[in-house]
Write an enzyme that holds these catalytic residues in place. Structure first.
Site, mmCIF file in Angstrom:
data_model
loop_
_atom_site.group_PDB
_atom_site.id
_atom_site.type_symbol
_atom_site.label_atom_id
_atom_site.label_comp_id
_atom_site.label_asym_id
_atom_site.label_seq_id
_atom_site.Cartn_x
_atom_site.Cartn_y
_atom_site.Cartn_z
ATOM 1 N N ASP A 49 0.074 62.600 24.942
ATOM 2 C CA ASP A 49 -0.103 63.208 24.694
ATOM 3 C C ASP A 49 -0.286 63.341 26.742
ATOM 4 O O ASP A 49 -0.126 63.957 27.236
ATOM 5 C CB ASP A 49 -0.886 63.810 24.215
ATOM 6 C CG ASP A 49 -0.104 64.368 23.295
ATOM 7 O OD1 ASP A 49 0.982 64.111 23.027
ATOM 8 O OD2 ASP A 49 -0.487 64.669 22.255
ATOM 9 N N ARG A 51 -17.015 65.687 22.874
ATOM 10 C CA ARG A 51 -16.429 66.602 23.875
ATOM 11 C C ARG A 51 -17.390 67.058 24.421
ATOM 12 O O ARG A 51 -16.643 66.934 25.783
ATOM 13 C CB ARG A 51 -15.855 67.633 23.076
ATOM 14 C CG ARG A 51 -15.216 67.260 22.059
ATOM 15 C CD ARG A 51 -13.769 66.378 22.502
ATOM 16 N NE ARG A 51 -12.834 65.423 22.386
ATOM 17 C CZ ARG A 51 -12.626 64.451 21.886
ATOM 18 N NH1 ARG A 51 -13.598 63.333 21.505
ATOM 19 N NH2 ARG A 51 -11.378 64.344 20.651
ATOM 20 N N ASP A 97 -10.868 70.178 18.885
ATOM 21 C CA ASP A 97 -11.557 69.991 19.886
ATOM 22 C C ASP A 97 -11.454 70.618 20.887
ATOM 23 O O ASP A 97 -11.610 70.465 22.241
ATOM 24 C CB ASP A 97 -10.542 68.013 20.208
ATOM 25 C CG ASP A 97 -11.219 66.913 19.291
ATOM 26 O OD1 ASP A 97 -12.833 67.652 19.388
ATOM 27 O OD2 ASP A 97 -10.816 66.347 18.545
ATOM 28 N N SER A 109 -3.610 59.642 13.936
ATOM 29 C CA SER A 109 -4.640 59.831 15.104
ATOM 30 C C SER A 109 -6.161 59.664 15.058
ATOM 31 O O SER A 109 -6.509 59.747 14.107
ATOM 32 C CB SER A 109 -4.396 61.362 15.011
ATOM 33 O OG SER A 109 -5.139 62.164 15.817
#
Ligand code: ARG
Length: 415
Positions: free
Chosen positions: A14, A99, A128, A179
């Site tokens: 991605d 993050r 996220d 994932s």
């Protein structure tokens, strides 16, 4: 020269496709920034050079790697430990902690490149995106945010086709069935067969908690003012300490979590985690607090901990309430100094001993043997006054309360 956008780059499909998509559809030059928060913990390390090459091959004008592992350990994992942070009582905030670290470096890179904005590869369904964007707005409200994966409407196959069209090299990888998001504090696994909450996670989802150790053992963790500082007496910085515990505790197969959790965006998701070092440290730290925190301070802290965890989960790492709670946390840890013994045996990790120079445990007060120093006669008056209000209530308003056929709180209803 086109305006620049700094992209949080992971090396995956991605974010690689995002490089080209931003160039094509937004007309910007892309600076790819990969932040090492320990995502190679279970595999012995990422190939950062290859990752940079992939970003450049996808079209990035520059690709950099920031080693933020020590910062992740000291500024993010340690505070989470001080807060005994477990979202919904379980999840130790693995991804939620990384993050804001990444955000700090994206914003720094955006400033040094004079960039117009920052981009991430998150979809619209997860937490996220919230953490990235709220974090960026807290640190740099003037920067624009780009979220191509929320806009392009690509299926997985579309992304693969797009990558092929632009000759974007992909890793022949196993990312693929699941994932996965990994850092020093643990590993999160989603998608594939575990999207059915009834399905047991296949053994191949795990990487940090593969049971290989056969002999039971013990490990002693030392703390100073809430910060873990040693393992078996050897002083270590937070990064090697956490990494070492991940290996040691993970080898006993301890640290797995399986839960259904409430995402910020209203979706319930089935999550599988493995967090061996984090869960062992959380056990040890909370236990040392039992020994060293005064009762009211401890009880208030227990009420605030879930709030801290929710704020961080919800992307509010940089926010005024979180800052104020941090001040409370640090103050609360002044005397959380000492050592905790953890026992390890197949699949289990538990506390078997603790000691502290600031211990509030008093053997003379606690003991039932002859060395007892507690003044038993003081208890009589204390208990009578403690119960005085209830005694008056019983005398005046609850005269029948003591009868044997008292109907109780259900009013006599039986299920
Ligand atoms: N549900 C967890 C969280 O929101 C894990 C997210 C993992 N992220 C990922 N891209 N796989 O913190």
């Amino acid at each position: 020269m086109a305006e620049r956008v700094v992209l949080a780059y992971s090396g995956g499909l991605d974010t690689s496709v995002a490089v080209r998509w931003l160039m094509e559809h937004r007309g910007v030059d892309v600076v790819a920034v990969a932040v090492d928060v320990g995502q190679g913990s279970s595999t012995g390390g990422e190939d950062w050079e290859a990752m940079s090459q992939r970003a450049l091959a996808a079209g990035a004008v520059e690709a950099t790697v920031v080693d933020a592992r020590a910062q992740m350990a000291e500024e993010f994992c340690v505070p989470a430990l001080m807060a005994n942070a477990r979202y919904e009582g379980k999840y130790p905030l693995v991804s939620a902690l990384s993050r804001p670290v990444i955000v700090k470096h994206l914003v720094a890179a955006a400033r040094s490149h004079g960039a117009r904005g920052v981009a991430h590869g998150c979809t619209g369904k997860g937490n996220d995106q919230v953490r990235f964007e709220v974090g960026i707005r807290a640190l740099a409200p003037d920067l624009e945010v780009f979220a191509p994966a929320r806009e392009w409407g690509f299926s997985r196959q579309d992304s693969i086709d797009y990558a092929a069209k632009w000759e974007i090299p992909l890793t022949a990888s196993k990312e693929k069935l699941y994932s996965i998001d990994e850092n020093l504090w643990g590993r999160a696994i989603e998608c594939g067969v575990i999207e059915d909450p009834w399905n047991r996670p296949p053994e191949d989802v795990y990487a940090m908690t593969i049971p290989t150790a056969t002999e039971p053992t013990e490990v002693t963790v030392g703390f100073e003012s809430g910060v873990p500082v040693s393992i078996d007496g050897e002083r270590l910085d937070p990064l090697p300490l956490i990494a070492g515990l991940n290996r040691l505790v993970g080898a006993y197969g301890f640290g797995r979590l399986d839960m259904v959790e409430n995402r910020r965006v209203g979706i319930k998701s089935r999550e599988t985690y493995e967090c061996p070092g984090a869960l062992a440290l959380l056990l040890a730290h909370a236990d040392l607090e039992d020994l060293t925190l005064e009762r009211d301070l401890h009880h208030e802290k227990l009420r605030l901990e879930p709030r801290w965890s929710e704020l961080v989960y919800d992307g509010l790492w940089f926010s005024p309430l979180k800052q104020a709670l941090d001040a409370f946390l640090v103050e609360s840890q002044r005397f959380v100094t000492g050592e905790v013994r953890l026992a390890l045996d197949s699949g289990r990790c538990w506390v078997v001993g603790r000691r502290s120079p600031a211990s509030l445990y008093d053997h003379g007060l606690a003991t039932y043997d002859a060395t007892d120093t507690f003044r038993h006669q003081d208890a009589e008056g204390f208990v009578r006054i403690w119960g005085l209000g209830v005694a008056r209530w019983a005398t005046v308003q609850h005269k029948d309360g003591g009868s044997a056929d008292d109907v109780g709180p259900t009013g006599g209803l039986r299920p």
